[in-house]
Scaffold this active site. Sequence first.
Site, PDB file in Angstrom:
ATOM      1  N   ALA A 113       0.838  -1.201   0.000  1.00 21.45           N
ATOM      2  CA  ALA A 113       0.000   0.000   0.000  1.00 21.45           C
ATOM      3  C   ALA A 113       0.880   1.261   0.000  1.00 21.45           C
ATOM      4  O   ALA A 113       2.032   1.214   0.434  1.00 21.45           O
ATOM      5  CB  ALA A 113      -0.906  -0.011   1.224  1.00 21.45           C
ATOM      6  N   SER A 146      -9.501  -9.646   3.564  1.00 19.66           N
ATOM      7  CA  SER A 146      -9.008 -10.109   4.862  1.00 19.66           C
ATOM      8  C   SER A 146      -9.022 -11.627   4.943  1.00 19.66           C
ATOM      9  O   SER A 146      -9.842 -12.287   4.317  1.00 19.66           O
ATOM     10  CB  SER A 146      -9.865  -9.551   5.991  1.00 19.66           C
ATOM     11  OG  SER A 146      -9.426 -10.105   7.216  1.00 19.66           O
ATOM     12  N   LYS A 183     -12.787  -1.973   5.843  1.00 21.11           N
ATOM     13  CA  LYS A 183     -11.657  -2.879   6.126  1.00 21.11           C
ATOM     14  C   LYS A 183     -10.805  -2.319   7.271  1.00 21.11           C
ATOM     15  O   LYS A 183     -10.322  -3.061   8.129  1.00 21.11           O
ATOM     16  CB  LYS A 183     -10.802  -3.055   4.860  1.00 21.11           C
ATOM     17  CG  LYS A 183      -9.478  -3.823   5.073  1.00 21.11           C
ATOM     18  CD  LYS A 183      -9.712  -5.228   5.560  1.00 21.11           C
ATOM     19  CE  LYS A 183      -8.552  -6.190   5.461  1.00 21.11           C
ATOM     20  NZ  LYS A 183      -7.277  -5.859   5.957  1.00 21.11           N
ATOM     21  N   HIS A 195     -12.569  -3.047  10.422  1.00 21.13           N
ATOM     22  CA  HIS A 195     -12.375  -4.489  10.656  1.00 21.13           C
ATOM     23  C   HIS A 195     -11.034  -4.715  11.360  1.00 21.13           C
ATOM     24  O   HIS A 195     -10.948  -5.437  12.360  1.00 21.13           O
ATOM     25  CB  HIS A 195     -12.415  -5.236   9.311  1.00 21.13           C
ATOM     26  CG  HIS A 195     -11.806  -6.610   9.360  1.00 21.13           C
ATOM     27  ND1 HIS A 195     -10.442  -6.816   9.368  1.00 21.13           N
ATOM     28  CD2 HIS A 195     -12.365  -7.837   9.420  1.00 21.13           C
ATOM     29  CE1 HIS A 195     -10.202  -8.118   9.440  1.00 21.13           C
ATOM     30  NE2 HIS A 195     -11.350  -8.754   9.466  1.00 21.13           N
ATOM     31  N   ASN A 196      -9.990  -4.116  10.841  1.00 24.13           N
ATOM     32  CA  ASN A 196      -8.662  -4.312  11.449  1.00 24.13           C
ATOM     33  C   ASN A 196      -8.615  -3.736  12.859  1.00 24.13           C
ATOM     34  O   ASN A 196      -7.987  -4.309  13.748  1.00 24.13           O
ATOM     35  CB  ASN A 196      -7.579  -3.657  10.590  1.00 24.13           C
ATOM     36  CG  ASN A 196      -7.250  -4.488   9.367  1.00 24.13           C
ATOM     37  OD1 ASN A 196      -8.088  -5.237   8.876  1.00 24.13           O
ATOM     38  ND2 ASN A 196      -6.047  -4.362   8.862  1.00 24.13           N
ATOM     39  N   GLU A 199     -10.208  -6.114  15.052  1.00 23.81           N
ATOM     40  CA  GLU A 199      -9.256  -7.229  15.237  1.00 23.81           C
ATOM     41  C   GLU A 199      -8.269  -6.879  16.375  1.00 23.81           C
ATOM     42  O   GLU A 199      -8.004  -7.710  17.242  1.00 23.81           O
ATOM     43  CB  GLU A 199      -8.528  -7.427  13.907  1.00 23.81           C
ATOM     44  CG  GLU A 199      -7.564  -8.559  13.827  1.00 23.81           C
ATOM     45  CD  GLU A 199      -6.906  -8.591  12.432  1.00 23.81           C
ATOM     46  OE1 GLU A 199      -7.618  -8.585  11.401  1.00 23.81           O
ATOM     47  OE2 GLU A 199      -5.666  -8.600  12.365  1.00 23.81           O
TER      48      GLU A 199
END
Length: 482
Positions: A76, A128, A183, A186-187, A190
Amino acid sequence: MKGDIGVIGLAVMGQNLILNMNDNGFKVVAFNRTVSKVDEFLEGAAKGSNIIGASSLEDLVAKLETPRKVMLMVRAGDVVDHFIDALVPLLDEGDIIIDGGNSNYPDTNRRVAALKEKGLHYIGTGVSGGEEGARFGPSIMPGGSPEAWPHVKPIFQAIAAKTDAGEACCDWVGKDGAGHFVKMVHNGIEYGDMQLISEAYHFMKEGLGLSYDEMQAIFEEWKSTELDSYLIDITTDILGYKDEDGEPLVEKILDTAGQKGTGKWTGINALDLGIPLTLITESVFARCLSALKDQRIEAETLFGKTIAKVEGNKKEWVDALRQALLASKIISYAQGFMLIREASEENDWSLNYGNVALMWRGGCIIRSAFLGNIRDAYETNPDLKFLGLDPYFKTILTEGMAGWRKVAAKSLEIGLPMPTMTSALAFLDGYTTSRLPANMLQAQRDYFGAHTYERVDQPRGQFFHTNWTGTGGDTSSTTYDV
Ligand code: NBP
């Protein structure tokens, strides 16, 4: 026959996604900056498949069906811009570039807009599930140019993880950088889940003095409760994993956590949007604190710090701990969805929160049974402001409250840090308190900065200023913000 999709980037994610696409009947053209890796791939993992190699970007583009779909699975940042710049002159109107890396969503916003001006479509998608997910079914969270979605949908939904009911863990998230935003959250979640489990482990080990075998047996039992999840599964394995000398390997791992930035981005976004995302942010800070290993060693000696043992029935404590872990996890997801809602409203993304939960239900690191309940909650009430208000989650929070408070209070008493479990409880206590001490805060702001305040006995929207000392003026501030 030409390729259905091109993939650039043959590291762990790219190679496995290509193999997954090939297994699902799609013809993939593969390219990599270091071109020798294309040949190595074709002669190695891709041998005997229908995967086609490309020797240059021109070759890649020439080998694709129109509208062309080119997916970047590269590091990235600048590398993505580099490939976009190189691809644009080679592509035609209506072609699609997809970035499947962990890009920061403002970059995706920018890229979608820039490519639109050139007549090209752009998708920024979260992927993911790591290596295994990429190979056998990841969670995929695409957003960007809506016109591109119908062309990409058959491929993405075919390769994505499936729920037990056969639904793909991939759906259109929204325009601009919405996919990468989801996303990112989401991380962040996590990070929170991992820290919560680590705190439970710490309480069991140092507070309750349980052995690794005992802890593993408890986690094994937790698999058949609402905590059932991939992270509980792997923690059970980790607790039982022995080093060559027969000792638990995890005991020998240095206690300083690394991070790559997505948790930090989530925290920064929460601060920008004014959302109290306390649990994920605490989990980022817990990693930062863990990294201060040398300072912690010195301070432990200086303070003579010890952690006292927890007295009492261990089975009852373990059950209270399970309740504390589950309740805190609900708060973390509730806060994460508050952030997603705020971003959706702020950016006019019209996100479907139930679909977001469905996308995380399988394939990804936070996959769990629990996400099915979150999906149900949002399907029943799409306007749900706080997940804890859904009857299913409210019952768990209410029934688990006594155990949760017991564990949080004990951790403070014995000196065992549980920043996420205790701050989650403080958040819920704040959220469920109609009158907080912010009246004092507003009084202080008005006292020193003439920032004004609203009154409980007057309609909202009317602002008052008091000359608290009798020596100040009557003018309120309009520019000085503290
Ligand atoms: P990496 O993030 O390690 O990227 C490797 C690829 O980037 C290779 O194709 C490499 O080419 C290319 N690359 C690099 Br590095 N620097 C380059 C440059 N200056 N110019 C052109 N190409 C360059 O691979 P990955 O771990 O497979 O991850 C791919 C994306 O997926 C990343 O954005 C990552 O954050 C994301 N992601 C990773 C995981 C995971 O578990 N690894 C999970 C989810 C998402 P080269 O071979 O010529 O060096």
